[in-house]
Motif scaffolding. Structure first.
Motif, PDB file in Angstrom:
ATOM      1  N   MET A   1     -15.079 -10.387  -1.485  1.00 59.69           N
ATOM      2  CA  MET A   1     -15.768 -10.142  -2.754  1.00 59.69           C
ATOM      3  C   MET A   1     -14.758  -9.647  -3.790  1.00 59.69           C
ATOM      4  SD  MET A   1     -19.163  -7.779  -3.454  1.00 59.69           S
ATOM      5  CE  MET A   1     -20.091  -8.728  -2.251  1.00 59.69           C
ATOM      6  N   SER A   2     -14.905 -10.047  -5.037  1.00 59.68           N
ATOM      7  CA  SER A   2     -13.955  -9.706  -6.085  1.00 59.68           C
ATOM      8  C   SER A   2     -14.014  -8.225  -6.447  1.00 59.68           C
ATOM      9  CB  SER A   2     -14.238 -10.541  -7.337  1.00 59.68           C
ATOM     10  OG  SER A   2     -15.466 -10.146  -7.922  1.00 59.68           O
ATOM     11  N   ASP A   3     -12.920  -7.734  -7.049  1.00 58.61           N
ATOM     12  CA  ASP A   3     -12.904  -6.356  -7.520  1.00 58.61           C
ATOM     13  C   ASP A   3     -14.061  -6.098  -8.481  1.00 58.61           C
ATOM     14  OD1 ASP A   3     -10.691  -5.686  -6.064  1.00 58.61           O
ATOM     15  OD2 ASP A   3      -9.302  -5.623  -7.758  1.00 58.61           O
ATOM     16  N   ALA A   4     -14.287  -7.035  -9.400  1.00 59.83           N
ATOM     17  CA  ALA A   4     -15.321  -6.846 -10.423  1.00 59.83           C
ATOM     18  C   ALA A   4     -16.687  -6.633  -9.786  1.00 59.83           C
ATOM     19  CB  ALA A   4     -15.347  -8.046 -11.371  1.00 59.83           C
ATOM     20  N   ALA A   5     -17.007  -7.433  -8.776  1.00 60.69           N
ATOM     21  CA  ALA A   5     -18.314  -7.315  -8.114  1.00 60.69           C
ATOM     22  C   ALA A   5     -18.418  -6.005  -7.347  1.00 60.69           C
ATOM     23  CB  ALA A   5     -18.525  -8.503  -7.179  1.00 60.69           C
ATOM     24  N   LEU A   6     -17.340  -5.601  -6.686  1.00 58.69           N
ATOM     25  CA  LEU A   6     -17.364  -4.357  -5.924  1.00 58.69           C
ATOM     26  C   LEU A   6     -17.449  -3.135  -6.844  1.00 58.69           C
ATOM     27  CD1 LEU A   6     -14.720  -5.230  -3.196  1.00 58.69           C
ATOM     28  CD2 LEU A   6     -17.185  -4.898  -2.839  1.00 58.69           C
ATOM     29  N   ILE A   7     -16.751  -3.195  -7.968  1.00 56.32           N
ATOM     30  CA  ILE A   7     -16.832  -2.090  -8.938  1.00 56.32           C
ATOM     31  C   ILE A   7     -18.252  -1.971  -9.469  1.00 56.32           C
ATOM     32  CG2 ILE A   7     -16.092  -1.357 -11.246  1.00 56.32           C
ATOM     33  CD1 ILE A   7     -13.307  -2.531 -10.567  1.00 56.32           C
ATOM     34  N   GLU A   8     -18.883  -3.117  -9.718  1.00 56.35           N
ATOM     35  CA  GLU A   8     -20.259  -3.099 -10.211  1.00 56.35           C
ATOM     36  C   GLU A   8     -21.199  -2.473  -9.178  1.00 56.35           C
ATOM     37  OE1 GLU A   8     -22.347  -3.336 -13.456  1.00 56.35           O
ATOM     38  OE2 GLU A   8     -20.392  -4.355 -13.390  1.00 56.35           O
ATOM     39  N   ARG A   9     -21.028  -2.835  -7.931  1.00 57.18           N
ATOM     40  CA  ARG A   9     -21.856  -2.264  -6.864  1.00 57.18           C
ATOM     41  C   ARG A   9     -21.618  -0.759  -6.728  1.00 57.18           C
ATOM     42  NH1 ARG A   9     -20.656  -5.493  -1.554  1.00 57.18           N
ATOM     43  NH2 ARG A   9     -21.648  -3.594  -0.696  1.00 57.18           N
ATOM     44  N   PHE A  10     -20.362  -0.366  -6.835  1.00 54.22           N
ATOM     45  CA  PHE A  10     -20.018   1.051  -6.747  1.00 54.22           C
ATOM     46  C   PHE A  10     -20.693   1.845  -7.864  1.00 54.22           C
ATOM     47  CE2 PHE A  10     -17.079   4.268  -8.572  1.00 54.22           C
ATOM     48  CZ  PHE A  10     -17.196   5.234  -7.596  1.00 54.22           C
ATOM     49  N   LEU A  11     -20.654   1.328  -9.093  1.00 57.57           N
ATOM     50  CA  LEU A  11     -21.258   2.030 -10.211  1.00 57.57           C
ATOM     51  C   LEU A  11     -22.781   2.096 -10.076  1.00 57.57           C
ATOM     52  CD1 LEU A  11     -19.077   0.556 -13.104  1.00 57.57           C
ATOM     53  CD2 LEU A  11     -18.916   2.840 -12.091  1.00 57.57           C
ATOM     54  N   GLU A  12     -23.368   1.054  -9.526  1.00 62.28           N
ATOM     55  CA  GLU A  12     -24.814   1.069  -9.280  1.00 62.28           C
ATOM     56  C   GLU A  12     -25.164   2.166  -8.279  1.00 62.28           C
ATOM     57  OE1 GLU A  12     -25.743  -2.850  -7.995  1.00 62.28           O
ATOM     58  OE2 GLU A  12     -25.581  -3.748  -9.990  1.00 62.28           O
ATOM     59  N   MET A  13     -24.339   2.307  -7.241  1.00 65.63           N
ATOM     60  CA  MET A  13     -24.560   3.361  -6.259  1.00 65.63           C
ATOM     61  C   MET A  13     -24.425   4.736  -6.896  1.00 65.63           C
ATOM     62  SD  MET A  13     -22.835   5.870  -4.357  1.00 65.63           S
ATOM     63  CE  MET A  13     -21.121   5.341  -4.376  1.00 65.63           C
ATOM     64  N   MET A  14     -23.394   4.927  -7.728  1.00 65.97           N
ATOM     65  CA  MET A  14     -23.176   6.219  -8.377  1.00 65.97           C
ATOM     66  C   MET A  14     -24.361   6.600  -9.258  1.00 65.97           C
ATOM     67  SD  MET A  14     -20.247   7.640  -7.513  1.00 65.97           S
ATOM     68  CE  MET A  14     -19.839   8.737  -8.854  1.00 65.97           C
ATOM     69  N   ALA A  15     -24.937   5.613  -9.931  1.00 67.10           N
ATOM     70  CA  ALA A  15     -26.075   5.878 -10.810  1.00 67.10           C
ATOM     71  C   ALA A  15     -27.340   6.155 -10.012  1.00 67.10           C
ATOM     72  CB  ALA A  15     -26.288   4.695 -11.750  1.00 67.10           C
ATOM     73  N   ALA A  16     -27.578   5.349  -8.985  1.00 68.14           N
ATOM     74  CA  ALA A  16     -28.840   5.438  -8.252  1.00 68.14           C
ATOM     75  C   ALA A  16     -28.876   6.596  -7.261  1.00 68.14           C
ATOM     76  CB  ALA A  16     -29.111   4.121  -7.531  1.00 68.14           C
ATOM     77  N   GLU A  17     -27.782   6.781  -6.510  1.00 68.77           N
ATOM     78  CA  GLU A  17     -27.790   7.765  -5.433  1.00 68.77           C
ATOM     79  C   GLU A  17     -27.262   9.134  -5.848  1.00 68.77           C
ATOM     80  OE1 GLU A  17     -25.927   6.324  -1.901  1.00 68.77           O
ATOM     81  OE2 GLU A  17     -26.888   4.350  -2.007  1.00 68.77           O
ATOM     82  N   ARG A  18     -26.345   9.160  -6.787  1.00 72.29           N
ATOM     83  CA  ARG A  18     -25.722  10.435  -7.163  1.00 72.29           C
ATOM     84  C   ARG A  18     -26.111  10.897  -8.556  1.00 72.29           C
ATOM     85  NH1 ARG A  18     -19.604   9.891  -4.601  1.00 72.29           N
ATOM     86  NH2 ARG A  18     -20.250   8.976  -2.608  1.00 72.29           N
ATOM     87  N   GLY A  19     -26.867  10.075  -9.271  1.00 70.62           N
ATOM     88  CA  GLY A  19     -27.323  10.472 -10.596  1.00 70.62           C
ATOM     89  C   GLY A  19     -26.203  10.699 -11.583  1.00 70.62           C
ATOM     90  N   ALA A  20     -25.111   9.919 -11.473  1.00 67.86           N
ATOM     91  CA  ALA A  20     -23.975  10.089 -12.383  1.00 67.86           C
ATOM     92  C   ALA A  20     -24.413   9.819 -13.820  1.00 67.86           C
ATOM     93  CB  ALA A  20     -22.837   9.141 -11.990  1.00 67.86           C
ATOM     94  N   SER A  21     -23.867  10.585 -14.744  1.00 65.06           N
ATOM     95  CA  SER A  21     -24.222  10.430 -16.153  1.00 65.06           C
ATOM     96  C   SER A  21     -23.614   9.152 -16.722  1.00 65.06           C
ATOM     97  CB  SER A  21     -23.727  11.628 -16.960  1.00 65.06           C
ATOM     98  OG  SER A  21     -22.304  11.627 -17.042  1.00 65.06           O
ATOM     99  N   ARG A  22     -24.110   8.771 -17.869  1.00 66.68           N
ATOM    100  CA  ARG A  22     -23.613   7.564 -18.531  1.00 66.68           C
ATOM    101  C   ARG A  22     -22.124   7.703 -18.847  1.00 66.68           C
ATOM    102  NH1 ARG A  22     -22.957   5.887 -23.843  1.00 66.68           N
ATOM    103  NH2 ARG A  22     -23.179   3.635 -24.193  1.00 66.68           N
ATOM    104  N   ASN A  23     -21.708   8.863 -19.331  1.00 61.70           N
ATOM    105  CA  ASN A  23     -20.296   9.064 -19.664  1.00 61.70           C
ATOM    106  C   ASN A  23     -19.405   8.972 -18.430  1.00 61.70           C
ATOM    107  OD1 ASN A  23     -20.836   9.366 -22.360  1.00 61.70           O
ATOM    108  ND2 ASN A  23     -20.885  11.598 -22.304  1.00 61.70           N
TER     109      ASN A  23
END
Length: 307
Positions: A1-23
Motif C-alpha cells: 500500500m502506498s505511503d499516501a494511503a497509509l498516512i490517510e488511514r493513520f490520520l483516520e485512526m488518530m481522529a476516530a480513536e484518539r480524538g486528535a484535534s484538527r490542528n
C-alpha cells in the motif's frame, strides 16, 4: 500500500480513536507527507538508517519542530506495526531531539495587587463606566480562573454553569472543562451582566462578534500602564502563568492545577514547579524527619552537663 494511503488511514485512526484535534491532524499530515517526499514515497518501508538520515535532515528546524516530527514518525510506525503493515517499529530507536521549554515569566504578588487596585478603583462608585466593569471581570477571570486569552474572549453567555461556581470552557482540541469561578469573579460578573445588551450570545460582545484577543492584550497592557507597571512585562498569558505559579506557592496539587489549566499532559503543568523552589527548601528544612532530629540533638546538647 502506498505511503499516501497509509498516512490517510493513520490520520483516520488518530481522529476516530484518539480524538486528535484538527490542528494536530494537519501538523501530522504535513510532517508525514514531507517525510514521505524525502523518502521518495518509501517511508512506510524505511529502516532505522533511513529514518536517522531523515531526522538528520531536520537539523535546520527548531528543536520543538523536530520533536513533533519525531512524534509523528513514532506514532505512524506504531500504527503500521499494529495494523500488520510492518513487523517492527524502527522509529522507537530514534534519538529524541534535545528541547528546552522556556520558563514562564513570573508576575509578583505586588504587581497583581496593583493591577487589581487600579481596576477596582476604575470600576468603583455608583455609576462606573461599562468598560471599567468589564476590565475588572476580565482580570478576575485571567488571574482568578487561569483562562487562556482565546478561551476568555470567546466565552458564550451559556458558559455559566447552573450554580455559577464554575465556567464551562471549551479549550484546545475542542475539549470541555470546568474552570473555577471565585466569589470575587461572581460579584464582578453580576455587575457586568447589567451592561450586557439583550440578545447577545457572547459574554464579552464587540460589534457583531466577541472581543478580540488583540484588543484584550491591549487592554491588559493599558491597565498595567495606568497602574504604574511596565506594560511590556504583562500580557493575558503572563496573568495565566501567575494564576498557576501563585496557586503552587499556596500548596495547590499539581494534578488539580493540570485540570484547571486544561493541559492534556501533566509535563506541561510541571513547568510551573520551578517557581516553588523556596517552598521546597523550607519544606525539607522544617518538615523532613532529619529536621526534627537536628532539633532533638540540639536539645540533648543543651541538657548535657558542662565540662
Amino acid at each position: 500500500m502506498s505511503d499516501a494511503a497509509l498516512i490517510e488511514r493513520f490520520l483516520e485512526m488518530m481522529a476516530a480513536e484518539r480524538g486528535a484535534s484538527r490542528n494536530t491532524l494537519l501538523a501530522y499530515r504535513r510532517d508525514l507527507e514531507q517525510a514521505s517526499g524525502r523518502a521518495k514515497g518509501a517511508l512506510a518501508g524505511a529502516d532505522l538508517a533511513a529514518l536517522r538520515a531523515l531526522m538528520a535532515g531536520y537539523a535546520d528546524v527548531s528543536a520543538s519542530s523536530a520533536a513533533r516530527k519525531l512524534s509523528a514518525l513514532r506514532q505512524f510506525f506504531a500504527f503500521l506495526l499494529d495494523e500488520g503493515e510492518r513487523a517492527d517499529n524502527p522509529a522507537l530507536d530514534l534519538a529524541r531531539p534535545a528541547t528546552r521549554r522556556p520558563l514562564p515569566r513570573i508576575l509578583s504578588h505586588a504587581h497583581v495587587d496593583r493591577l487589581f487596585e487600579q481596576a477596582s478603583a476604575e470600576a468603583g462608585g455608583t455609576h462606573p463606566p461599562a468598560r471599567a466593569v468589564r476590565m475588572l471581570l476580565l482580570l478576575e477571570l485571567l488571574y482568578g480562573s487561569g483562562l487562556r486569552a482565546s478561551e476568555l474572549v470567546s466565552l458564550p453567555r451559556r458558559a455559566l454553569a447552573g450554580q455559577r461556581e464554575f465556567l464551562i470552557i471549551r479549550g484546545k482540541g475542542d475539549k470541555e472543562r470546568l474552570a473555577p469561578l471565585s466569589a470575587r469573579a461572581r460579584a464582578a460578573l453580576d455587575r457586568w451582566t447589567g451592561f450586557l445588551p439583550d440578545g447577545t450570545s457572547w459574554l464579552f460582545p464587540s460589534g457583531k462578534r466577541h472581543l478580540s484577543r488583540v484588543r484584550l492584550y491591549q487592554m491588559v497592557r493599558e491597565l498595567a500602564a495606568r497602574a504604574g507597571i511596565d506594560p511590556a512585562s504583562i500580557s493575558p498569558h503572563v496573568l495565566r502563568h501567575a494564576f498557576a505559579t501563585h496557586l503552587l506557592e499556596g500548596g495547590a496539587d499539581l494534578r488539580a492545577l493540570q485540570m484547571m489549566l486544561g493541559h492534556a499532559d501533566i509535563a506541561t503543568t510541571e513547568i510551573y514547579t520551578h517557581v516553588d523552589s523556596r517552598r521546597l527548601v523550607e519544606l525539607v528544612n522544617h518538615r523532613h524527619p532529619l529536621a526534627r532530629m537536628r532539633t532533638d540533638m540540639r536539645n540533648v546538647d543543651d541538657d548535657a552537663p558542662s565540662a
